[in-house]
Enzyme design. Structure first.
Site, short mmCIF file in Angstrom:
data_model
loop_
_atom_site.label_atom_id
_atom_site.label_comp_id
_atom_site.label_asym_id
_atom_site.label_seq_id
_atom_site.Cartn_x
_atom_site.Cartn_y
_atom_site.Cartn_z
CG ASP A 35 2.12 28.90 50.98
OD1 ASP A 35 2.56 28.31 49.99
OD2 ASP A 35 0.92 29.13 51.17
CG HIS A 70 7.43 28.26 43.71
ND1 HIS A 70 7.16 27.99 42.38
CD2 HIS A 70 6.23 28.45 44.31
CE1 HIS A 70 5.86 28.05 42.19
NE2 HIS A 70 5.25 28.33 43.33
C1 SDX Z 1 2.83 26.51 46.84
O1 SDX Z 1 3.44 25.12 42.15
C2 SDX Z 1 2.86 26.18 42.60
O2 SDX Z 1 2.60 27.11 41.89
C3 SDX Z 1 2.48 26.14 44.08
C4 SDX Z 1 1.99 27.45 44.68
C5 SDX Z 1 0.65 27.85 44.10
O3 SDX Z 1 0.33 29.04 44.16
O4 SDX Z 1 -0.12 26.95 43.67
O5 SDX Z 1 2.92 28.47 44.47
C6 SDX Z 1 1.76 27.30 46.19
O6 SDX Z 1 2.68 25.31 46.94
C7 SDX Z 1 4.09 27.21 47.27
C8 SDX Z 1 5.15 26.20 47.86
C9 SDX Z 1 4.77 25.96 49.32
N1 SDX Z 1 5.61 24.86 49.88
C10 SDX Z 1 6.56 25.11 50.80
O7 SDX Z 1 6.87 26.25 51.19
C11 SDX Z 1 7.20 23.84 51.36
C12 SDX Z 1 8.73 24.00 51.38
N2 SDX Z 1 9.21 23.98 49.98
C13 SDX Z 1 9.67 22.72 49.43
O8 SDX Z 1 8.94 21.63 49.87
C14 SDX Z 1 9.97 22.82 47.94
O9 SDX Z 1 10.69 23.96 47.75
C15 SDX Z 1 8.83 22.79 46.94
C16 SDX Z 1 7.95 21.59 47.12
C17 SDX Z 1 8.01 24.02 47.04
C18 SDX Z 1 9.45 22.74 45.54
O10 SDX Z 1 10.06 21.50 45.42
P1 SDX Z 1 10.80 21.07 44.06
O11 SDX Z 1 10.61 22.05 42.97
O12 SDX Z 1 10.44 19.65 43.79
O13 SDX Z 1 12.29 21.25 44.43
P2 SDX Z 1 13.17 20.12 45.05
O14 SDX Z 1 12.40 19.45 46.15
O15 SDX Z 1 13.71 19.30 43.93
O16 SDX Z 1 14.31 20.98 45.73
C19 SDX Z 1 15.45 21.36 44.99
C20 SDX Z 1 16.58 21.36 46.03
C21 SDX Z 1 16.66 20.06 46.84
O17 SDX Z 1 18.01 19.91 47.24
P3 SDX Z 1 18.92 18.84 46.36
O18 SDX Z 1 18.21 17.50 46.43
O19 SDX Z 1 18.99 19.42 44.96
O20 SDX Z 1 20.26 18.84 47.08
O21 SDX Z 1 16.31 22.40 47.00
C22 SDX Z 1 16.13 21.82 48.28
C23 SDX Z 1 15.85 20.35 48.08
O22 SDX Z 1 16.30 19.60 49.20
N3 SDX Z 1 14.99 22.49 48.89
C24 SDX Z 1 14.89 22.88 50.15
C25 SDX Z 1 13.66 23.51 50.28
N4 SDX Z 1 13.02 23.46 49.10
C26 SDX Z 1 13.85 22.82 48.24
N5 SDX Z 1 15.77 22.76 51.20
C27 SDX Z 1 15.36 23.31 52.38
N6 SDX Z 1 14.17 23.93 52.57
C28 SDX Z 1 13.30 24.04 51.54
N7 SDX Z 1 12.13 24.65 51.73
#
Ligand code: SDX
Length: 431
Positions: A366, A308
């Site tokens: 989720d 998140h």
């Molecule tokens: C919702 O914003 C809100 O409030 C949203 C929400 C709401 O109520 O409105 O809470 C609802 O959207 C919840 C999130 C649902 N999405 C998912 O579950 C999809 C999986 N999650 C990821 O796509 C991700 O965690 C996000 C999009 C939720 C957050 O992405 P960020 O903050 O941009 O973080 P990032 O992509 O920069 O990740 C940081 C690191 C990265 O690694 P590095 O590049 O630093 O090496 O963490 C890794 C990412 O690769 N990472 C994951 C991961 N999420 C982040 N690696 C594996 N699996 C994951 N799910």
């Protein structure tokens, strides 16, 4: 208290910018950079807005490090336990919880607007039966602006409140029709005497040949899901609604833009993606393979339902959702549900894995919501539409707050230009 100032010195050490700090009620203070460009000729650069406060708001507060979520100051745990969704709608719109008479009046007002214009139902027949419900929802909610553009003056508080009431009242009907249309079964009209969640479930799952018999445990579970998804500060879809609304656009068109944004798998589409991922994993024995894929930088696969932007601790909604999972599966004698067991084992393994621990990737709202919705008999492709049903009140409350904000300006970010510098057009014969 003397205004705190952040001093910035330029590259040539002579340019000093004085930028005021602004302190909120809770959470990080902000550097007021509205004068930065005029003072320094510099923009700030923050793709994804990881360090940017786009507005000030009094609606929702999130403390991501401590897993705290407050709606108008009330902890989500208390609201989920002691209130129902319409009480929370009142709270988000008006700023405090209603007393008995205020609640009765609010419920009556909502009930007067549950029907949709019969012409609106014609929009569904333009879609294929197998169209994704979110594609249909974007279209139909956007079409509401065609029915109410002449009675919505966004500068008038009463008109804005009426738009909020209409949206809250009509979304269950519109979302349920998205499902009904996909099945070929007739639309079910709402019943004014039913509660909000029961009315929705009857329109979703009922049919005209039998009386719909509601299970109070399942209705309560759905109502709680609606509470947990109602608002969440300046997330992607809420920011979309605010940006669209900042131009003065019709509120229903703005909410349709929010629905479009919510559809993405990185945002509200994750609940559907979680269930598809669990079905793809299929068995506990395959969890290590998928966790490895999620950690592999060369593999685009991510563990859906984990991570998140704000929560770097457990999403408080995920805890409540897991508890709701147990209640629903117990009620339905599904507590050996293989999908739920798989989800719990995946959560356990992931939370022990150093990659997830170091990156503070916890289950988000989720991760469990899809399992509950599936247990309620709701088809996977409808999960995000139900998220949109709930989030509509957050979107319209944030839109109303923005429009009534005296600091309102049209949202117009700048950019860092990295394209080609100025050049002259040559005649085609010499290109
Ligand atoms: C919702 O914003 C809100 O409030 C949203 C929400 C709401 O109520 O409105 O809470 C609802 O959207 C919840 C999130 C649902 N999405 C998912 O579950 C999809 C999986 N999650 C990821 O796509 C991700 O965690 C996000 C999009 C939720 C957050 O992405 P960020 O903050 O941009 O973080 P990032 O992509 O920069 O990740 C940081 C690191 C990265 O690694 P590095 O590049 O630093 O090496 O963490 C890794 C990412 O690769 N990472 C994951 C991961 N999420 C982040 N690696 C594996 N699996 C994951 N799910």
């Amino acid at each position: 208290m003397a205004e705190e100032i952040l001093s910035l010195t330029g590259d040539n050490q002579d340019k000093v910018s004085q930028l005021p700090l602004i302190h909120g009620t809770l959470g990080p203070s902000v550097v007021d950079i509205r004068g930065l460009y005029a003072q320094t000729g510099y923009f700030t650069y923050d793709p994804g807005f990881t360090s940017t406060a786009s507005c000030s708001s009094k609606i929702t507060y999130i403390d991501g490090d401590n897993g705290i979520l407050l709606y108008r100051g009330y902890p989500i745990e208390q609201l989920a336990e002691k209130c129902d969704f319409l009480e929370v709608c009142y709270l988000l719109l008006k700023g405090d919880l209603p007393n008995g008479s205020e609640m009765r009046e609010f419920v009556t007002t909502i009930s007067k607007h549950v029907m949709v214009h019969e012409q609106l139902t014609k929009f569904y027949s333009g879609f294929r039966r197998d169209a994704h419900p979110m594609a249909v929802l974007v279209g139909v909610v956007g079409a509401l602006s065609a029915f109410y553009h002449d009675v919505t003056d966004v500068t008038c508080h009463k008109d804005r409140y009426k738009a909020a009431i209409r949206l809250i009242a009509k979304m269950p009907n519109i979302v349920a029709m998205c499902h009904k249309y996909s099945t070929g079964l007739p639309f079910i009209y709402p019943k004014r005497k039913l509660g909000y969640a029961e009315n929705f479930m009857r329109m979703m799952m009922g049919d005209p040949c039998d009386e719909y018999v509601a299970n109070p445990v399942l209705i309560r579970a759905l109502d709680r899901i609606l509470i947990l998804h109602a608002d969440h500060e300046q997330n992607a879809s809420t920011s979309t609604v605010r940006l669209a609304g900042s131009s003065g656009a019709n509120p229903y068109a703005c909410v349709a833009a929010g629905i479009a944004c919510l559809w993405g798998a990185a945002h509200g589409g994750a609940n559907e993606a979680v269930l598809n991922m669990l079905e793809e994993i299929g068995d506990v024995s395959k969890i290590p393979e998928y966790v490895a894929k999620a950690k592999d930088k060369n593999d685009p696969f991510r563990l859906m339902g984990f991570g998140h932007r704000v929560y770097k601790n457990y999403d408080p909604r995920a805890k409540l959702m897991r508890q709701t999972c147990h209640e629903v599966l117990d009620e339905l004698n599904l507590n050996n549900d293989p999908m739920f067991k798989l989800a719990m084992e995946l959560e356990r393994i992931a939370l022990e894995d150093p990659y997830f621990v170091e990156k503070k990737l916890y289950p988000n709202v989720d991760f469990y919501s899809g399992i509950v919705l599936r247990a309620l008999g709701i088809p996977t492709e409808m999960f995000t539409a139900i998220f949109a049903l709930s989030r509509s009140v957050g979107w319209i409350a944030q839109w109303d707050e923005m429009i009534s904000d005296p600091e309102l300006k049209i949202g117009r970010p700048r950019q860092l230009y990295r394209g080609v510098a100025k050049r002259d057009v040559k005649p085609i014969s010499s290109r």
